[in-house]
Write an enzyme that holds these catalytic residues in place. Structure first.
Site, mmCIF file in Angstrom:
data_model
loop_
_atom_site.group_PDB
_atom_site.id
_atom_site.type_symbol
_atom_site.label_atom_id
_atom_site.label_comp_id
_atom_site.label_asym_id
_atom_site.label_seq_id
_atom_site.Cartn_x
_atom_site.Cartn_y
_atom_site.Cartn_z
ATOM 1 N N ASP A 230 0.690 -1.311 0.103
ATOM 2 C CA ASP A 230 0.106 0.014 -0.039
ATOM 3 C C ASP A 230 0.941 1.391 0.067
ATOM 4 O O ASP A 230 1.901 1.646 0.944
ATOM 5 C CB ASP A 230 -0.931 0.000 1.251
ATOM 6 C CG ASP A 230 -1.954 0.951 1.274
ATOM 7 O OD1 ASP A 230 -2.070 1.896 0.234
ATOM 8 O OD2 ASP A 230 -2.749 1.025 2.393
ATOM 9 N N ASP A 291 -10.414 4.132 -1.137
ATOM 10 C CA ASP A 291 -11.191 2.991 -0.438
ATOM 11 C C ASP A 291 -12.697 2.957 -0.762
ATOM 12 O O ASP A 291 -13.146 4.219 -0.532
ATOM 13 C CB ASP A 291 -10.667 3.526 1.187
ATOM 14 C CG ASP A 291 -9.388 3.048 1.547
ATOM 15 O OD1 ASP A 291 -8.484 3.340 0.596
ATOM 16 O OD2 ASP A 291 -9.068 3.087 2.619
HETATM 17 C C1 GAL Z 1 -5.386 2.312 2.903
HETATM 18 C C2 GAL Z 1 -6.010 1.187 2.166
HETATM 19 C C3 GAL Z 1 -7.025 0.429 2.697
HETATM 20 C C4 GAL Z 1 -6.189 -0.068 4.077
HETATM 21 C C5 GAL Z 1 -5.524 1.156 4.906
HETATM 22 C C6 GAL Z 1 -4.728 0.550 6.139
HETATM 23 O O1 GAL Z 1 -4.644 3.222 2.119
HETATM 24 O O2 GAL Z 1 -6.527 1.820 0.822
HETATM 25 O O3 GAL Z 1 -7.308 -0.592 1.940
HETATM 26 O O4 GAL Z 1 -5.245 -0.809 3.911
HETATM 27 O O5 GAL Z 1 -4.891 1.971 4.158
HETATM 28 O O6 GAL Z 1 -4.182 1.546 6.654
#
Ligand code: GAL
Length: 459
Positions: A230, A291
């Protein structure tokens, strides 16, 4: 783009110790406390990214330290308690160049859209070894594993810094990763884990920046089968498409060299048209949006957005929200229908023990899963008849047709097979009701707000 530091742009504190932070454009309430003689700021544990921020005071300046990111912010408050970020990056790491190299050879994994469970929406930062084991047992007992949901992925919040030798460590919630991996394998499940190309993840836990090869080897040793990677704080270090591709490729290559087959799941919110190049950095799937949320507007925005056709992997529309409680069964069926028609990964994220009987039915619908996993993975052809969206997907045998109502009203449309470019089939099966019926040459559909009908055409 989200993920570029400073994530915090402004802050307000009242004299009674209550205030708020602006994080990624959202206003997040914080409370101030004093521990060991120094201020500590804390968001509510229910915040999207719960944070505890340790501070030091130097004259008029409050220095906030995000331990995992290695970044410090200096704030000077005015009399009204408002502060803009004055300075940052006291200890910000310097980007190492990561030039794009030759394409990573394919790992041959994820020949169909991956299916599984991910901890993020259901458990957030409350994940522990114990809860993950309970979820894994529930996936088996409830028939979800047998329906295809086999990857169990620990999202953000499992990490606990690094040891003296640089090895990434789990936090106290995860006493023994290899044993957890074995438990999942014994249940016939795959072990998924999460990291970031940045120094810290989005929730400020340890990222893989500077340790890519070592982390890939560690994950392989733990028995990991799937890595979600990520972007998060990498946005502070890398800005161009070349840099982004290079740093993802570094992990893609490290995974290939780790000696263990590991599915590589890119998460950079669709930047730089990733469906075109995700596979060249070793990716098997890649997110194409920010998200998803458990709200109809979010499902609609992500579900209907157009993306480039993926090359050598899967466009990830983010997780199924079924079971999280924000939508009706009608709307959850529509999320599932859209994800399946678009050959998206099917990753549920609620605690499966919270699923109602009807939600479990939605997730385990055989026709819908077969449409998702169909080996042709043909892109949908989109039609619009009146106010009804009609999507057609060619399958290895026959076709699937989805009728979708994205409006707030009841909609109705009359149509023929020719309208949607198909020959008249002998029979159809309604995926949601299971009813098989002879197909008439002309027919009409009526859909309630946000409703979907999915037909499999049978010869
Ligand atoms: C976001 C991601 C989510 C989750 C989250 C955790 O950037 O898109 O799916 O993983 O971080 O902090």
């Amino acid at each position: 783009m989200r993920g570029i530091l400073p994530v915090i742009s402004r802050m307000r504190m009242d004299h009674d110790g209550a205030g708020s932070l602006h994080m990624w454009g959202d206003e997040v309430p914080v409370t101030a406390d004093v521990r060991d003689g120094q201020p500590v700021l804390e968001t509510s544990p229910d915040a999207h990214f719960p944070l505890v921020i340790r501070c030091t005071v130097n004259g008029d300046v409050l220095r906030m330290r995000f331990t995992n990111v290695g970044v410090e912010f200096d704030l000077t408050f005015d009399r009204a308690g408002e502060a803009e970020i004055a300075a940052h990056a006291a200890a910000q790491p310097v980007a190492t160049p990561a030039p794009v190299g030759p394409d990573v050879t394919t790992n041959g994994l994820a020949t169909a859209p991956p299916m599984g469970w991910n901890s993020w929406y259901g458990l957030r930062l409350r994940i522990t070894d114990e809860l993950v084991r309970e979820v894994a047992d529930a996936l088996v007992e409830m028939g979800l594993r047998d329906a295809g949901y086999t990857f169990v992925t620990l999202d953000d919040g499992w990490q606990g810094g690094r040891g003296a030798d640089g090895e990434i460590l789990p936090n106290r919630g995860f006493p023994d990763m290899p044993t957890l991996g074995r438990k999942l394998h014994d249940l016939g499940l795959g072990f998924g884990i999460y990291s970031s190309p940045g120094p810290a993840t989005c929730a400020d836990y340890t990222g893989s920046f500077g340790y890519e090869e070592q982390d890939a080897r560690t994950f392989a040793r733990w028995g990991v089968d799937f890595l979600k990677y990520d972007w998060c704080s990498a946005g502070a270090l890398y800005r161009t498409e070349e840099e982004m591709r290079g740093i993802f490729q570094r992990m893609g290559r490290a995974l290939r060299e780790s000696g263990r087959p590991i599915v590589f799941s890119l998460c950079q919110y669709g930047a730089f048209d990733v469906p075109r190049w995700g596979a060249t950095v070793g990716g098997n799937l890649w997110r194409v949006s920010y998200d998803v949320e458990d709200r109809w507007e979010s499902i609609e925005a992500i579900g209907f957005a157009e993306h480039s056709t993926p090359v050598g992997g899967w466009n990830d529309l983010d997780m199924l929200q079924i079971g999280l409680g924000g939508l009706s069964d009608v709307e959850y069926r529509t999320q599932m229908a859209i994800w399946a028609m678009r050959s998206a990964p099917l990753i549920l994220s609620c605690d499966p023990r919270d699923l109602s009987a009807s939600e479990l039915h939605i997730l385990t619908n055989r026709d819908i899963i077969a449409i998702d996993q169909d080996p042709l993975a043909a892109p949908v052809e989109r039609h619009r008849i009146g106010a009804v969206d009609v999507w057609v997907k060619r399958l290895r045998v026959g076709h699937a047709v989805a009728f979708l109502n994205r409006t707030e009203d009841v909609v109705e449309a009359r149509m023929t097979w020719e309208h949607i470019g198909l020959a008249h089939p002998a029979r159809t099966r309604d995926a949601w009701t299971g009813v098989e019926a002879p197909a008439s040459p002309e027919w009409s559909v009526a859909l309630a707000a946000h409703e979907s009908i999915v037909l499999r055409l049978l010869s």
